[in-house]
Design a protein around this motif. Structure first.
Motif, PDB file in Angstrom:
ATOM      1  N   THR A  24       0.805  -1.225   0.000  1.00 54.81           N
ATOM      2  CA  THR A  24       0.000   0.000   0.000  1.00 54.81           C
ATOM      3  C   THR A  24       0.841   1.280   0.000  1.00 54.81           C
ATOM      4  N   ARG A  25       1.983   1.267   0.691  1.00 60.55           N
ATOM      5  CA  ARG A  25       2.802   2.479   0.817  1.00 60.55           C
ATOM      6  C   ARG A  25       4.085   2.429   0.003  1.00 60.55           C
ATOM      7  N   GLY A  26       4.523   1.221  -0.312  1.00 69.38           N
ATOM      8  CA  GLY A  26       5.824   1.055  -0.943  1.00 69.38           C
ATOM      9  C   GLY A  26       6.890   0.843   0.110  1.00 69.38           C
ATOM     10  N   TYR A  27       7.978   0.225  -0.313  1.00 75.40           N
ATOM     11  CA  TYR A  27       9.072  -0.089   0.607  1.00 75.40           C
ATOM     12  C   TYR A  27       9.710   1.177   1.172  1.00 75.40           C
ATOM     13  N   LEU A  28       9.971   2.141   0.305  1.00 74.15           N
ATOM     14  CA  LEU A  28      10.714   3.328   0.724  1.00 74.15           C
ATOM     15  C   LEU A  28       9.922   4.202   1.691  1.00 74.15           C
ATOM     16  N   ASN A  29       8.609   4.130   1.634  1.00 73.47           N
ATOM     17  CA  ASN A  29       7.761   4.957   2.496  1.00 73.47           C
ATOM     18  C   ASN A  29       7.298   4.238   3.759  1.00 73.47           C
ATOM     19  N   THR A  30       7.794   3.038   3.980  1.00 73.97           N
ATOM     20  CA  THR A  30       7.406   2.265   5.165  1.00 73.97           C
ATOM     21  C   THR A  30       8.528   2.321   6.193  1.00 73.97           C
ATOM     22  N   LYS A  31       8.173   2.704   7.417  1.00 76.80           N
ATOM     23  CA  LYS A  31       9.154   2.760   8.511  1.00 76.80           C
ATOM     24  C   LYS A  31       9.005   1.517   9.390  1.00 76.80           C
ATOM     25  N   ILE A  32      10.033   1.233  10.160  1.00 75.77           N
ATOM     26  CA  ILE A  32       9.993   0.090  11.078  1.00 75.77           C
ATOM     27  C   ILE A  32       8.843   0.231  12.060  1.00 75.77           C
ATOM     28  N   THR A  33       8.615   1.436  12.566  1.00 75.30           N
ATOM     29  CA  THR A  33       7.506   1.641  13.506  1.00 75.30           C
ATOM     30  C   THR A  33       6.150   1.392  12.848  1.00 75.30           C
ATOM     31  N   PHE A  50      15.153  -8.723  13.447  1.00 70.47           N
ATOM     32  CA  PHE A  50      15.834  -8.117  12.299  1.00 70.47           C
ATOM     33  C   PHE A  50      16.630  -6.910  12.765  1.00 70.47           C
ATOM     34  N   ALA A  51      17.820  -6.746  12.221  1.00 74.67           N
ATOM     35  CA  ALA A  51      18.658  -5.604  12.589  1.00 74.67           C
ATOM     36  C   ALA A  51      18.203  -4.328  11.892  1.00 74.67           C
ATOM     37  N   SER A  52      17.471  -4.477  10.786  1.00 74.53           N
ATOM     38  CA  SER A  52      17.061  -3.318   9.992  1.00 74.53           C
ATOM     39  C   SER A  52      15.918  -3.728   9.065  1.00 74.53           C
ATOM     40  N   LYS A  53      15.327  -2.731   8.427  1.00 76.77           N
ATOM     41  CA  LYS A  53      14.294  -3.001   7.419  1.00 76.77           C
ATOM     42  C   LYS A  53      14.907  -3.766   6.248  1.00 76.77           C
ATOM     43  N   GLU A  54      16.170  -3.464   5.944  1.00 77.02           N
ATOM     44  CA  GLU A  54      16.860  -4.171   4.857  1.00 77.02           C
ATOM     45  C   GLU A  54      17.016  -5.654   5.184  1.00 77.02           C
ATOM     46  N   GLU A  55      17.304  -5.963   6.433  1.00 74.51           N
ATOM     47  CA  GLU A  55      17.453  -7.366   6.817  1.00 74.51           C
ATOM     48  C   GLU A  55      16.120  -8.101   6.731  1.00 74.51           C
ATOM     49  N   LEU A  56      15.031  -7.427   7.073  1.00 78.11           N
ATOM     50  CA  LEU A  56      13.707  -8.029   6.905  1.00 78.11           C
ATOM     51  C   LEU A  56      13.460  -8.325   5.425  1.00 78.11           C
ATOM     52  N   LEU A  57      13.821  -7.387   4.562  1.00 79.86           N
ATOM     53  CA  LEU A  57      13.628  -7.597   3.130  1.00 79.86           C
ATOM     54  C   LEU A  57      14.499  -8.739   2.620  1.00 79.86           C
ATOM     55  N   GLU A  58      15.696  -8.888   3.160  1.00 77.55           N
ATOM     56  CA  GLU A  58      16.540 -10.026   2.802  1.00 77.55           C
ATOM     57  C   GLU A  58      15.854 -11.342   3.178  1.00 77.55           C
ATOM     58  N   SER A  59      15.185 -11.365   4.321  1.00 74.68           N
ATOM     59  CA  SER A  59      14.454 -12.563   4.741  1.00 74.68           C
ATOM     60  C   SER A  59      13.305 -12.854   3.777  1.00 74.68           C
ATOM     61  N   LEU A  60      12.633 -11.800   3.320  1.00 74.59           N
ATOM     62  CA  LEU A  60      11.559 -11.986   2.340  1.00 74.59           C
ATOM     63  C   LEU A  60      12.110 -12.477   1.003  1.00 74.59           C
ATOM     64  N   LEU A  61      13.312 -12.022   0.631  1.00 76.20           N
ATOM     65  CA  LEU A  61      13.956 -12.518  -0.587  1.00 76.20           C
ATOM     66  C   LEU A  61      14.257 -14.009  -0.451  1.00 76.20           C
ATOM     67  N   ALA A  62      14.726 -14.430   0.722  1.00 72.49           N
ATOM     68  CA  ALA A  62      14.986 -15.859   0.950  1.00 72.49           C
ATOM     69  C   ALA A  62      13.689 -16.659   0.830  1.00 72.49           C
ATOM     70  N   ASP A  63      12.595 -16.089   1.314  1.00 78.41           N
ATOM     71  CA  ASP A  63      11.289 -16.749   1.169  1.00 78.41           C
ATOM     72  C   ASP A  63      10.906 -16.883  -0.306  1.00 78.41           C
ATOM     73  N   LEU A  64      11.215 -15.839  -1.086  1.00 75.51           N
ATOM     74  CA  LEU A  64      10.941 -15.888  -2.532  1.00 75.51           C
ATOM     75  C   LEU A  64      11.724 -17.005  -3.198  1.00 75.51           C
ATOM     76  N   GLU A  65      12.995 -17.121  -2.841  1.00 72.46           N
ATOM     77  CA  GLU A  65      13.836 -18.166  -3.429  1.00 72.46           C
ATOM     78  C   GLU A  65      13.277 -19.542  -3.107  1.00 72.46           C
ATOM     79  N   GLU A  66      12.840 -19.725  -1.881  1.00 74.58           N
ATOM     80  CA  GLU A  66      12.262 -21.008  -1.471  1.00 74.58           C
ATOM     81  C   GLU A  66      10.971 -21.292  -2.219  1.00 74.58           C
TER      82      GLU A  66
END
Length: 198
Positions: A24-33, A50-66
């Motif tokens: 709904t907001r896009g990745y760049l406009n979404t904050k951790i809070t 997750f250490a950061s929003k980027e690390e969460l996205l890395e986890s989602l990328l791993a889910d995509l690969e699976e």
């Protein structure tokens, strides 16, 4: 529920919340809070997973690969790209994959625009996916037909075409019913691969 199960549940809730917000907001406009609020979790709980929003996205990328690996083993899969039914199967499979993971795919693209590390990861993901399909293109030459270029370059062109077309269709263009769009894309790709009409 034990501690490990609660942690897994929280991680899943954070990832699901992130995907809803990315849609709904896009990745760049979404904050951790925003993500923790959407997940109904305390703001500090994010950093337990997750250490950061980027690390969460890395986890989602791993889910995509699976998820991509799982779809390759579904019934009806054929690697023979000299057969239009095999091409249609792959297009339809990607169509469904995109539908299920559109928010993550778009978030990855947005992250790649502003983060060189993500751009490299996304490129590596695409390269691996295309390399897995290269053997499929070999069936075209084994059938005595001529690919437009090398097998890997042919697969890269096919993947780019399909990915962009599916994204444009989900954005409302062109105005075709889903099955008609898949059929049209199948005919287009099959002719590009083999030089034959379908």
């Amino acid at each position: 529920m034990n501690r490990k199960e609660r942690a897994a549940e929280t991680e899943a809730a954070l990832k699901a919340a992130a995907q809803r917000l990315f849609a709904t907001r896009g990745y760049l406009n979404t904050k951790i809070t925003d993500i923790t609020a959407e997940a109904g979790r305390a703001a500090g709980s994010f950093y337990n997973h997750f250490a950061s929003k980027e690390e969460l996205l890395e986890s989602l990328l791993a889910d995509l690969e699976e998820a991509g690996d799982e779809s390759a083993g579904l019934p009806g899969h054929s690697p023979d790209f000299a057969d239009p039914a095999a091409i249609r199967y792959h297009i339809a499979a990607y169509w469904g994959f995109y539908r299920r993971h559109a928010a993550t795919i778009r978030a990855l693209r947005q992250a790649a625009l502003v983060n060189e590390d993500f751009a490299r990861k996304l490129t590596a993901f695409r390269r691996a996916q295309n390399e897995e399909l290269t053997g499929h293109a070999d069936y075209v030459t084994k059938a005595g037909l001529r690919l437009p270029t090398t097998p890997i370059a042919s697969v890269v062109m096919m993947s780019a075409l399909i990915d962009n077309f599916v994204q444009m269709w989900h954005d409302g263009q062109p105005d075709l019913a889903e099955e008609d769009a898949i059929d049209a894309l199948t005919r287009f790709v099959y002719r590009g691969f083999t030089g034959r009409d379908y």
